[in-house]
Design an enzyme around this catalytic site. Structure first.
Site, mmCIF file in Angstrom:
data_model
loop_
_atom_site.group_PDB
_atom_site.id
_atom_site.type_symbol
_atom_site.label_atom_id
_atom_site.label_comp_id
_atom_site.label_asym_id
_atom_site.label_seq_id
_atom_site.Cartn_x
_atom_site.Cartn_y
_atom_site.Cartn_z
ATOM 1 C CB THR A 27 -39.398 87.129 99.748
ATOM 2 O OG1 THR A 27 -39.872 86.962 98.408
ATOM 3 C CG2 THR A 27 -40.529 87.591 100.626
ATOM 4 C CB VAL A 58 -42.171 86.124 94.508
ATOM 5 C CG1 VAL A 58 -41.925 84.677 94.905
ATOM 6 C CG2 VAL A 58 -43.343 86.707 95.289
ATOM 7 C CB ILE A 84 -40.976 88.043 88.403
ATOM 8 C CG1 ILE A 84 -42.466 87.797 88.103
ATOM 9 C CG2 ILE A 84 -40.181 86.739 88.395
ATOM 10 C CD1 ILE A 84 -43.211 86.960 89.125
ATOM 11 C CE LYS A 85 -35.193 90.399 95.402
ATOM 12 N NZ LYS A 85 -35.080 90.009 96.797
ATOM 13 C CB ILE A 86 -35.135 88.513 87.123
ATOM 14 C CG1 ILE A 86 -36.632 88.310 86.851
ATOM 15 C CG2 ILE A 86 -34.241 87.882 86.070
ATOM 16 C CD1 ILE A 86 -37.031 86.940 86.380
#
Ligand code: E4P
Length: 224
Positions: A27, A58, A84-86
């Site tokens: 997402t 996310v 965790i999308k960074i």
């Protein structure tokens, strides 16, 4: 190569989960806002998590390391297996480095070059996401960049997984698989497109017609 679905749409995720070959969801803030700008992000993410159960990336919204780490802690408190999308910026790499020390998986997003992918891997990313469609949009050859990344990963046995993202059509899925990407994250429309073939539809129509003919013949015999 694994296939993830790139969406925040509940109906589409629900349907994709039943297909049996979609093993995760990615997402981003734009995908969440597209569904509902007033969306309760935590509620929506947990709903998605309960539907598909596999990988779920996310994205954070902060652009400084401290803020990203704070958001990451919050997301992990929602469900511990979160990825965790960074974003691929220096502060993002600092956050990835800290998350890796804590054993929290990260997916570095908005990667457009081979050197960005190497930096993300070396900082400790679990996943590196190359945006194919957006590269093609600016007349850069995304499959060449992806091929370079995959070759380098093989040569050096890098540990992060390569995600082909920003997929726009089924050809991107084939290019990603041929290059050796570990994952392609694909919008619902393209997943459905990739399953369709006019000869499959024509074949089903012909089989159904012949089956109906057989039934009609059987009925005639019974009624004689
Ligand atoms: C996935 O991780 C990305 O956020 C996504 O693939 C971006 O795709 P887009 O270029 O179609 O917005």
């Amino acid at each position: 190569m694994e296939i993830y679905i790139d969406t925040a749409n509940i109906e589409h995720i629900e349907y994709a989960a039943k297909l049996g070959f979609v093993s995760g969801v990615t997402t981003n803030p734009s995908l969440l806002a597209k569904e509902d700008p007033k969306v309760d992000v935590k509620k929506r993410i947990l709903e998605i998590h309960s539907l598909i159960g596999g990988h779920l990336s996310v994205e954070v919204n902060s652009t400084n390391c401290e803020g990203m780490l704070r958001e990451a802690e919050e997301i992990v408190s929602w469900f511990p297996e979160a990825t965790i999308k960074i974003p691929m910026i220096p502060e993002g790499l600092m956050a990835v480095y800290e998350l890796a020390k804590k054993g929290i998986p990260s997916n570095v997003t908005l990667i457009f070059s081979t050197t960005q992918a190497i930096a993300a891997n070396n900082a400790g990313a679990s996943y590196v996401s190359l945006f194919m469609g957006r590269l093609d949009d600016i007349s850069s050859n995304s499959s060449e960049v992806l091929q370079d990344i995959c070759d380098i990963w093989d040569l050096h046995a890098y540990s992060s997984e390569i995600i082909a993202a920003s997929i726009r059509h089924p050809l991107h899925i084939i290019e990603a698989a041929k290059a050796g990407a570990h994952i392609a994250t694909v919008p619902y429309k393209v997943i459905m497109q990739s399953l369709k073939h006019p000869l499959t539809d024509a074949g089903i129509e012909a089989f159904s017609k012949d089956y109906e003919k057989m039934l009609a013949e059987k009925k005639k015999i019974i009624n004689v």
